[in-house]
Design a protein around this motif. Structure first.
Motif, PDB file in Angstrom:
ATOM      1  N   HIS A   1       3.102  10.618  -5.636  1.00  0.00           N
ATOM      2  CA  HIS A   1       4.404  11.200  -5.307  1.00  0.00           C
ATOM      3  C   HIS A   1       4.411  12.720  -5.475  1.00  0.00           C
ATOM      4  CE1 HIS A   1       4.584  10.609  -9.676  1.00  0.00           C
ATOM      5  NE2 HIS A   1       5.435  11.617  -9.696  1.00  0.00           N
ATOM      6  N   GLU A   2       3.586  13.213  -6.407  1.00  0.00           N
ATOM      7  CA  GLU A   2       3.526  14.665  -6.610  1.00  0.00           C
ATOM      8  C   GLU A   2       2.860  15.368  -5.433  1.00  0.00           C
ATOM      9  OE1 GLU A   2       1.649  15.512 -10.290  1.00  0.00           O
ATOM     10  OE2 GLU A   2       3.289  14.698 -11.520  1.00  0.00           O
ATOM     11  N   GLN A   3       1.995  14.652  -4.735  1.00  0.00           N
ATOM     12  CA  GLN A   3       1.343  15.212  -3.545  1.00  0.00           C
ATOM     13  C   GLN A   3       2.197  15.023  -2.289  1.00  0.00           C
ATOM     14  OE1 GLN A   3      -0.198  13.342  -5.801  1.00  0.00           O
ATOM     15  NE2 GLN A   3      -1.818  14.648  -6.606  1.00  0.00           N
ATOM     16  N   GLY A   4       3.382  14.472  -2.447  1.00  0.00           N
ATOM     17  CA  GLY A   4       4.304  14.319  -1.325  1.00  0.00           C
ATOM     18  C   GLY A   4       4.099  13.081  -0.480  1.00  0.00           C
ATOM     19  N   PHE A   5       3.442  12.049  -1.050  1.00  0.00           N
ATOM     20  CA  PHE A   5       3.162  10.831  -0.277  1.00  0.00           C
ATOM     21  C   PHE A   5       4.457  10.171   0.207  1.00  0.00           C
ATOM     22  CE2 PHE A   5       2.114   6.508   0.723  1.00  0.00           C
ATOM     23  CZ  PHE A   5       0.809   6.525   1.168  1.00  0.00           C
ATOM     24  N   GLY A   6       5.507  10.229  -0.602  1.00  0.00           N
ATOM     25  CA  GLY A   6       6.736   9.526  -0.271  1.00  0.00           C
ATOM     26  C   GLY A   6       7.678  10.265   0.657  1.00  0.00           C
TER      27      GLY A   6
ATOM     28  N   MET B   1       0.824  -1.203   0.000  1.00  0.00           N
ATOM     29  CA  MET B   1       0.000   0.000   0.000  1.00  0.00           C
ATOM     30  C   MET B   1       0.861   1.256   0.000  1.00  0.00           C
ATOM     31  SD  MET B   1      -3.084  -1.022   2.638  1.00  0.00           S
ATOM     32  CE  MET B   1      -3.865   0.572   2.463  1.00  0.00           C
ATOM     33  N   TYR B   2       1.936   1.230   0.792  1.00  0.00           N
ATOM     34  CA  TYR B   2       2.785   2.408   0.888  1.00  0.00           C
ATOM     35  C   TYR B   2       3.533   2.657  -0.427  1.00  0.00           C
ATOM     36  CZ  TYR B   2       5.632   5.921   3.236  1.00  0.00           C
ATOM     37  OH  TYR B   2       6.210   7.107   3.626  1.00  0.00           O
ATOM     38  N   ILE B   3       4.019   1.596  -1.051  1.00  0.00           N
ATOM     39  CA  ILE B   3       4.724   1.735  -2.335  1.00  0.00           C
ATOM     40  C   ILE B   3       3.779   2.239  -3.418  1.00  0.00           C
ATOM     41  CG2 ILE B   3       5.877   0.440  -4.183  1.00  0.00           C
ATOM     42  CD1 ILE B   3       7.045  -1.360  -1.957  1.00  0.00           C
ATOM     43  N   LEU B   4       2.551   1.711  -3.426  1.00  0.00           N
ATOM     44  CA  LEU B   4       1.556   2.179  -4.399  1.00  0.00           C
ATOM     45  C   LEU B   4       1.228   3.656  -4.160  1.00  0.00           C
ATOM     46  CD1 LEU B   4      -0.910  -0.856  -4.579  1.00  0.00           C
ATOM     47  CD2 LEU B   4       0.727  -0.112  -6.323  1.00  0.00           C
ATOM     48  N   GLY B   5       1.174   4.059  -2.894  1.00  0.00           N
ATOM     49  CA  GLY B   5       0.922   5.460  -2.581  1.00  0.00           C
ATOM     50  C   GLY B   5       2.022   6.359  -3.116  1.00  0.00           C
TER      51      GLY B   5
ATOM     52  N   ASN C   1       3.465  12.275   9.751  1.00  0.00           N
ATOM     53  CA  ASN C   1       2.113  12.797   9.964  1.00  0.00           C
ATOM     54  C   ASN C   1       1.130  11.659  10.241  1.00  0.00           C
ATOM     55  OD1 ASN C   1       2.850  15.465   9.658  1.00  0.00           O
ATOM     56  ND2 ASN C   1       2.297  15.565   7.499  1.00  0.00           N
ATOM     57  N   MET C   2       1.358  10.503   9.601  1.00  0.00           N
ATOM     58  CA  MET C   2       0.524   9.335   9.857  1.00  0.00           C
ATOM     59  C   MET C   2       0.647   8.905  11.316  1.00  0.00           C
ATOM     60  SD  MET C   2       1.432   7.361   6.287  1.00  0.00           S
ATOM     61  CE  MET C   2       0.924   5.753   6.839  1.00  0.00           C
ATOM     62  N   LEU C   3       1.854   8.988  11.851  1.00  0.00           N
ATOM     63  CA  LEU C   3       2.066   8.640  13.258  1.00  0.00           C
ATOM     64  C   LEU C   3       1.466   9.690  14.188  1.00  0.00           C
ATOM     65  CD1 LEU C   3       5.772   7.369  13.204  1.00  0.00           C
ATOM     66  CD2 LEU C   3       3.672   6.014  13.108  1.00  0.00           C
ATOM     67  N   ILE C   4       1.623  10.974  13.829  1.00  0.00           N
ATOM     68  CA  ILE C   4       1.081  12.058  14.655  1.00  0.00           C
ATOM     69  C   ILE C   4      -0.439  11.956  14.748  1.00  0.00           C
ATOM     70  CG2 ILE C   4       0.734  14.565  14.784  1.00  0.00           C
ATOM     71  CD1 ILE C   4       3.528  14.875  13.492  1.00  0.00           C
TER      72      ILE C   4
ATOM     73  N   GLU D   1      -6.221   6.666   4.936  1.00  0.00           N
ATOM     74  CA  GLU D   1      -6.568   8.071   5.165  1.00  0.00           C
ATOM     75  C   GLU D   1      -5.709   8.995   4.302  1.00  0.00           C
ATOM     76  OE1 GLU D   1      -7.989   7.940   9.862  1.00  0.00           O
ATOM     77  OE2 GLU D   1      -5.909   8.387   9.354  1.00  0.00           O
ATOM     78  N   THR D   2      -4.424   8.677   4.181  1.00  0.00           N
ATOM     79  CA  THR D   2      -3.517   9.510   3.392  1.00  0.00           C
ATOM     80  C   THR D   2      -3.845   9.414   1.910  1.00  0.00           C
ATOM     81  OG1 THR D   2      -1.799   9.058   5.042  1.00  0.00           O
ATOM     82  CG2 THR D   2      -1.085  10.073   2.999  1.00  0.00           C
ATOM     83  N   TYR D   3      -4.241   8.220   1.429  1.00  0.00           N
ATOM     84  CA  TYR D   3      -4.712   8.061   0.050  1.00  0.00           C
ATOM     85  C   TYR D   3      -5.845   9.035  -0.236  1.00  0.00           C
ATOM     86  CZ  TYR D   3      -2.337   3.616  -1.095  1.00  0.00           C
ATOM     87  OH  TYR D   3      -1.424   2.657  -1.392  1.00  0.00           O
ATOM     88  N   ILE D   4      -6.837   9.021   0.674  1.00  0.00           N
ATOM     89  CA  ILE D   4      -8.028   9.859   0.492  1.00  0.00           C
ATOM     90  C   ILE D   4      -7.653  11.338   0.497  1.00  0.00           C
ATOM     91  CG2 ILE D   4     -10.216  10.540   1.559  1.00  0.00           C
ATOM     92  CD1 ILE D   4     -10.395   7.636   2.642  1.00  0.00           C
ATOM     93  N   ARG D   5      -6.754  11.716   1.400  1.00  0.00           N
ATOM     94  CA  ARG D   5      -6.326  13.105   1.504  1.00  0.00           C
ATOM     95  C   ARG D   5      -5.568  13.548   0.249  1.00  0.00           C
ATOM     96  NH1 ARG D   5      -3.398  12.614   5.797  1.00  0.00           N
ATOM     97  NH2 ARG D   5      -5.198  12.637   7.193  1.00  0.00           N
ATOM     98  N   CYS D   6      -4.698  12.690  -0.257  1.00  0.00           N
ATOM     99  CA  CYS D   6      -3.917  13.031  -1.449  1.00  0.00           C
ATOM    100  C   CYS D   6      -4.780  13.064  -2.697  1.00  0.00           C
ATOM    101  CB  CYS D   6      -2.777  12.028  -1.640  1.00  0.00           C
ATOM    102  SG  CYS D   6      -1.446  12.160  -0.423  1.00  0.00           S
ATOM    103  N   ASN D   7      -5.784  12.189  -2.762  1.00  0.00           N
ATOM    104  CA  ASN D   7      -6.665  12.158  -3.928  1.00  0.00           C
ATOM    105  C   ASN D   7      -7.500  13.423  -4.027  1.00  0.00           C
ATOM    106  OD1 ASN D   7      -9.517  11.374  -5.155  1.00  0.00           O
ATOM    107  ND2 ASN D   7      -8.013   9.943  -6.027  1.00  0.00           N
ATOM    108  N   GLY D   8      -8.080  13.833  -2.912  1.00  0.00           N
ATOM    109  CA  GLY D   8      -8.817  15.093  -2.863  1.00  0.00           C
ATOM    110  C   GLY D   8     -10.245  15.017  -3.341  1.00  0.00           C
ATOM    111  N   THR D   9     -10.637  13.924  -4.011  1.00  0.00           N
ATOM    112  CA  THR D   9     -12.002  13.818  -4.542  1.00  0.00           C
ATOM    113  C   THR D   9     -12.818  12.724  -3.854  1.00  0.00           C
ATOM    114  OG1 THR D   9     -11.291  12.287  -6.285  1.00  0.00           O
ATOM    115  CG2 THR D   9     -11.273  14.641  -6.810  1.00  0.00           C
TER     116      THR D   9
END
Length: 342
Positions: A36-41, A27-31, A48-51, A302-310
């Protein structure tokens, strides 16, 4: 030799843990690939995921202990909400210091865990019923303190702790202005990781930890081994109560407020994280390391959803429930195969 070693590892109780870790890595590699343009990596995204999930890491660790004994606790979310409200009321309305407020709520968590554990271990009441009553009690008590949101705005010590950034001197990124930015974490993450490691050590290297697995595996066998089953269950729920209240403190550090609906459904996220991490609902098998990766899987969604935006935020619940069902089925298949080998 190497193949037989890995086969032995995968055929044991570690199989579910390996599946969880592998799923998170995929999941993390796919993210990273898709976002990557949204800064997932970036390292900051991971931190932030830990916070965001520091409180869940602690609460799910406590839930893992209870599930290992063959029990369950569905009051955790209400306890977290009550702790946040108590902290906000103590510091904002009563003018109590941050340290004294935290001590009081931690003692409350231990006491609440003792009451639930005593009812379950010594009166032999069903854990689901006892903790269901505990859930209603804590949510009702939260509303009795205040039906309005209480924001912590005057306690400088607590706010300083909540907003403190701990800079890490690795994984830096350079912004558009050419300024090097180092990733950071909050004290809540440190608290969560220390609690996680403490529970891991307790389960793996102490007599109490071995007794937990023995009780969850087979109570009658545990009794024949000379284990005080009632005492172990009571201690498990007391420790779970302490961790739930500690999770409430960390949750409050992130929100700096208390309100009635806070942490609603939190207990289900804790159960899902533990089960996805390889903890059997029937007891006797589990590890907080797997639970930690279960939390990371939830955080990745959650990060997928946030990065997708839609996408709707409800997709987090949908995917998490699907994963929970998948791991429950996987546990059933695993248990069936294990019985056939016998």
């Amino acid at each position: 030799m190497a193949s037989s070693y890995f086969k032995k590892k995968l055929s044991g109780n570690n199989f579910l843990l390996f599946v969880t870790i592998f799923m998170f890595l995929v999941m993390y590699i796919l993210g990273i690939i898709f976002y990557h343009e949204q800064g997932f990596g970036t390292m900051q995204t991971f931190f932030n995921m830990l916070i965001d999930n520091a409180g869940l890491i602690i609460a799910a660790s406590g839930m893992t202990l209870v599930l290992i004994t063959g029990g369950i606790d569905i009051s955790i979310g209400s306890v977290v909400g009550l702790i946040c409200m108590m902290l906000a009321n103590f510091m904002q309305n009563k003018g109590m210091s941050a340290s004294l407020s935290i001590i009081w709520v931690l003692l409350f968590g231990i006491g609440f865990g003792f009451i639930q554990g005593w009812l379950i271990a010594y009166l032999k009441l069903q854990p689901f019923i006892v903790t269901l009553a505990g859930m209603f009690f804590c949510r009702g008590l939260t509303a009795m303190i205040s039906v309005e949101q209480i924001a912590i705005t005057t306690n400088k010590a607590f706010l300083a702790l909540a907003h403190k950034n701990i800079s890490l001197f690795f994984g830096a990124t350079v912004n558009k202005r050419g300024i090097k930015l180092y990733p950071f974490i909050h004290p809540s993450v440190v608290i969560a990781l220390v609690a996680l490691l403490a529970v891991w050590y307790l389960c793996k290297y102490t007599k109490f930890g071995r007794s937990l697995f023995a009780v969850g595996g087979n109570e009658q066998s545990a009794l024949l081994m000379g284990i005080n089953v009632r005492k172990i269950k009571l201690l498990a729920y007391m420790l779970n109560g302490f961790l739930a209240s500690l999770a409430g403190v960390v949750f409050c550090l992130n929100t700096t407020s208390g309100f009635v609906e806070q942490a609603r459904g939190f207990e289900m996220e804790a159960i899902a994280s533990a089960v996805i991490g390889g903890t059997l609902l029937t007891g006797g098998v589990g590890t907080v390391i797997g639970t930690f990766f279960g939390v990371l899987i939830k955080a990745s969604i959650e990060t997928y959803i946030r990065c997708n935006g839609t996408l709707s935020s409800w997709w987090n619940k949908i995917v998490l429930s699907a994963l929970l069902c998948f791991f429950i089925v996987l546990q059933s298949v695993f248990a069936t195969l294990k019985e056939r080998r016998k």
